[in-house]
Design a protein around this motif. Structure first.
Motif, mmCIF file in Angstrom:
data_model
loop_
_atom_site.group_PDB
_atom_site.id
_atom_site.type_symbol
_atom_site.label_atom_id
_atom_site.label_comp_id
_atom_site.label_asym_id
_atom_site.label_seq_id
_atom_site.Cartn_x
_atom_site.Cartn_y
_atom_site.Cartn_z
ATOM 1 N N LEU A 46 -4.056 -7.279 24.093
ATOM 2 C CA LEU A 46 -2.959 -6.430 23.605
ATOM 3 C C LEU A 46 -2.819 -6.561 22.088
ATOM 4 O O LEU A 46 -2.602 -5.572 21.384
ATOM 5 C CB LEU A 46 -1.630 -6.813 24.267
ATOM 6 C CG LEU A 46 -1.480 -6.635 25.776
ATOM 7 C CD1 LEU A 46 -0.020 -6.789 26.187
ATOM 8 C CD2 LEU A 46 -1.983 -5.287 26.231
ATOM 9 N N ARG A 47 -2.945 -7.785 21.593
ATOM 10 C CA ARG A 47 -2.790 -8.000 20.141
ATOM 11 C C ARG A 47 -3.895 -7.313 19.336
ATOM 12 O O ARG A 47 -3.669 -6.858 18.222
ATOM 13 C CB ARG A 47 -2.713 -9.498 19.830
ATOM 14 C CG ARG A 47 -1.399 -10.121 20.336
ATOM 15 C CD ARG A 47 -1.356 -11.619 20.067
ATOM 16 N NE ARG A 47 -1.366 -11.930 18.644
ATOM 17 C CZ ARG A 47 -0.287 -11.981 17.866
ATOM 18 N NH1 ARG A 47 0.897 -11.742 18.385
ATOM 19 N NH2 ARG A 47 -0.388 -12.274 16.587
ATOM 20 N N SER A 50 -2.978 -3.635 19.298
ATOM 21 C CA SER A 50 -1.804 -3.380 18.447
ATOM 22 C C SER A 50 -2.132 -3.500 16.973
ATOM 23 O O SER A 50 -1.430 -2.925 16.137
ATOM 24 C CB SER A 50 -0.690 -4.368 18.789
ATOM 25 O OG SER A 50 -1.056 -5.657 18.326
ATOM 26 N N MET A 79 4.913 -2.307 21.266
ATOM 27 C CA MET A 79 4.555 -3.481 22.067
ATOM 28 C C MET A 79 5.799 -4.203 22.563
ATOM 29 O O MET A 79 6.752 -4.408 21.825
ATOM 30 C CB MET A 79 3.699 -4.421 21.217
ATOM 31 C CG MET A 79 3.253 -5.663 21.956
ATOM 32 S SD MET A 79 1.593 -6.204 21.451
ATOM 33 C CE MET A 79 1.490 -7.810 22.254
ATOM 34 N N LEU A 158 2.180 -1.046 24.839
ATOM 35 C CA LEU A 158 1.526 -2.301 25.211
ATOM 36 C C LEU A 158 2.624 -3.212 25.733
ATOM 37 O O LEU A 158 3.588 -3.481 25.027
ATOM 38 C CB LEU A 158 0.869 -2.929 23.980
ATOM 39 C CG LEU A 158 -0.121 -2.039 23.231
ATOM 40 C CD1 LEU A 158 -0.481 -2.661 21.890
ATOM 41 C CD2 LEU A 158 -1.369 -1.811 24.079
ATOM 42 N N ASP A 160 3.549 -6.882 27.738
ATOM 43 C CA ASP A 160 3.049 -8.187 28.171
ATOM 44 C C ASP A 160 4.041 -8.829 29.135
ATOM 45 O O ASP A 160 5.048 -9.386 28.702
ATOM 46 C CB ASP A 160 2.834 -9.068 26.933
ATOM 47 C CG ASP A 160 1.831 -10.177 27.185
ATOM 48 O OD1 ASP A 160 1.508 -10.429 28.367
ATOM 49 O OD2 ASP A 160 1.380 -10.789 26.205
#
Ligand SMILES: Nc1ncnc2c1ncn2[C@@H]1O[C@H](COP(=O)(O)OP(=O)(O)OP(=O)(O)O)[C@@H](O)[C@H]1O
Ligand SMILES: [Mg+2]
Length: 331
Positions: A46-47, A50, A79, A158, A160
């Motif tokens: 995800l990072r 992003s 995110m 995104l 988490d």
């Protein structure tokens, strides 16, 4: 909204390989769930998308545009972090307004009010809009951080583990809301969860990560019904797939080391004797804990079963999966 494409993404932290040559296409308007145990590389993925972190190798594109060198703002992604991060000195309303008040967006005031009200309602947080962000329970804070993503209309969301600290009722409400938002808006979502039900019900596609490698990508049904390995098979299904020595039952191919039996792949009533250890009545499901040739097995049975601990029940496998010594699927 936009297709997201990762091509040959690798990332290490010192000697730790967090992502190893990950190539994956997240179709426009899809809901992709990343699965894998702790440390598998889900948050790192995800990072990378992003732009909060940069890959050591590989390219990421969103909507066909190469994202190399672009900041998170330029990438137009929203995110929701694993650890919720709110502005503690601001109220809930101010936290929710914040992304819309960016000078880039120039959102009119009545539009901000409408959007904040709508999102607060979806997240069942309207009654807390004037609270300080610190004067909230953990689950409320988590909802505000989801809200800060939802007020926006980014290319990609995104998320988490956004529902992990909520109670069961709220979790199932928000599962439906998030799925609706995605289905109605055509948003593209990349989503991390450990929750089987979230993965099975929300995902259009599932990506299975194993030590930074993408080992399988497909619809939840494909992963469930046609796993490439014992590892992928173990990521979906509750109770988990039973993995036993292949020679415990007749009929295993010669190169099989283990047999994988989903709970529903154990037929009761004929076959070989097994001992009932325990019967668990869960309401919607009744689980049977069995001992078969010194191995523990879990299967599901009729809700009105009169089986009890100490009984003997005959079982045989149906549609089993076989895996070789390295865990790869064999036919
Ligand atoms: N900033 C960092 N510095 C050093 N190592 C890191 C950093 N971020 C991640 N790692 C390492 O990279 C690997 C993948 O981490 P990541 O956070 O992506 O896992 P995850 O799948 O999100 O796990 P979890 O389910 O626990 O959140 C782990 O071995 C982790 O220790
Ligand atoms: Mg993580």
């Amino acid at each position: 909204m936009a297709e997201v494409s990762l091509s040959g993404i690798s990332k290490s932290f010192g000697n730790d390989v967090a992502l190893d040559d990950v190539t994956m296409t997240i179709p426009d308007g899809s809901f992709v769930v990343l699965l894998g145990p702790t440390g598998a590389g889900k948050t790192t993925t995800l990072r990378m998308v992003s732009g909060l972190d940069l890959p050591d190798a590989g390219q990421i594109s969103i909507g066909g545009r190469d994202m190399t060198g672009l900041t998170p703002t330029q990438r137009d992604v929203a995110m929701v972090f694993q650890q919720y991060s709110l502005y503690p000195h601001l109220s809930v309303r101010q936290n929710l307004e914040f992304p819309l008040k960016s000078p880039v967006l120039q959102t009119p005031a009545d539009e901000i009010n409408r959007k904040v009200g709508e999102v607060a309602e979806i997240l069942q947080i309207s009654h807390k809009l004037d609270n300080k962000a610190t004067a909230l329970s953990g689950g409320e804070m988590q909802r505000v951080s989801i809200g800060r993503a939802l007020v926006r209309d980014p290319s990609v969301y995104l998320m988490d583990e956004p529902l992990s600290s909520l109670d069961a009722k709220l979790r199932s409400d928000l599962r439906i809301e998030l799925k609706n938002i995605q289905a109605n808006s055509g948003a593209t979502l990349l989503y991390v969860t450990h929750d089987q039900i979230e993965a099975m019900t929300m995902a259009t596609h599932v990506g299975v990560l194993d030590h930074g490698k993408l080992v399988q990508f497909g619809t939840p049904r494909e992963i469930y019904e046609n796993p490439v390995s014992v590892y992928a098979a173990s990521r979906l299904g509750q109770p988990r797939i039973n993995v036993l020595p292949a020679d415990l039952f007749a009929g295993a191919p010669s190169n099989a080391a283990t047999i994988g039996l989903r709970p529903e792949h154990i037929v009761q009533g004929d076959g070989a004797d097994s001992l009932v250890q325990r019967v668990e009545h869960l309401g919607d499901q009744t689980r049977l804990h069995l001992v078969f040739k010194d191995h523990d097995l879990i299967t599901v049975t009729d809700a009105h079963t009169d089986l009890k601990g100490g009984d003997i029940v005959k079982i045989r496998p149906q549609n089993p999966y076989y895996f070789d010594a390295a865990g790869a699927r064999v036919s």
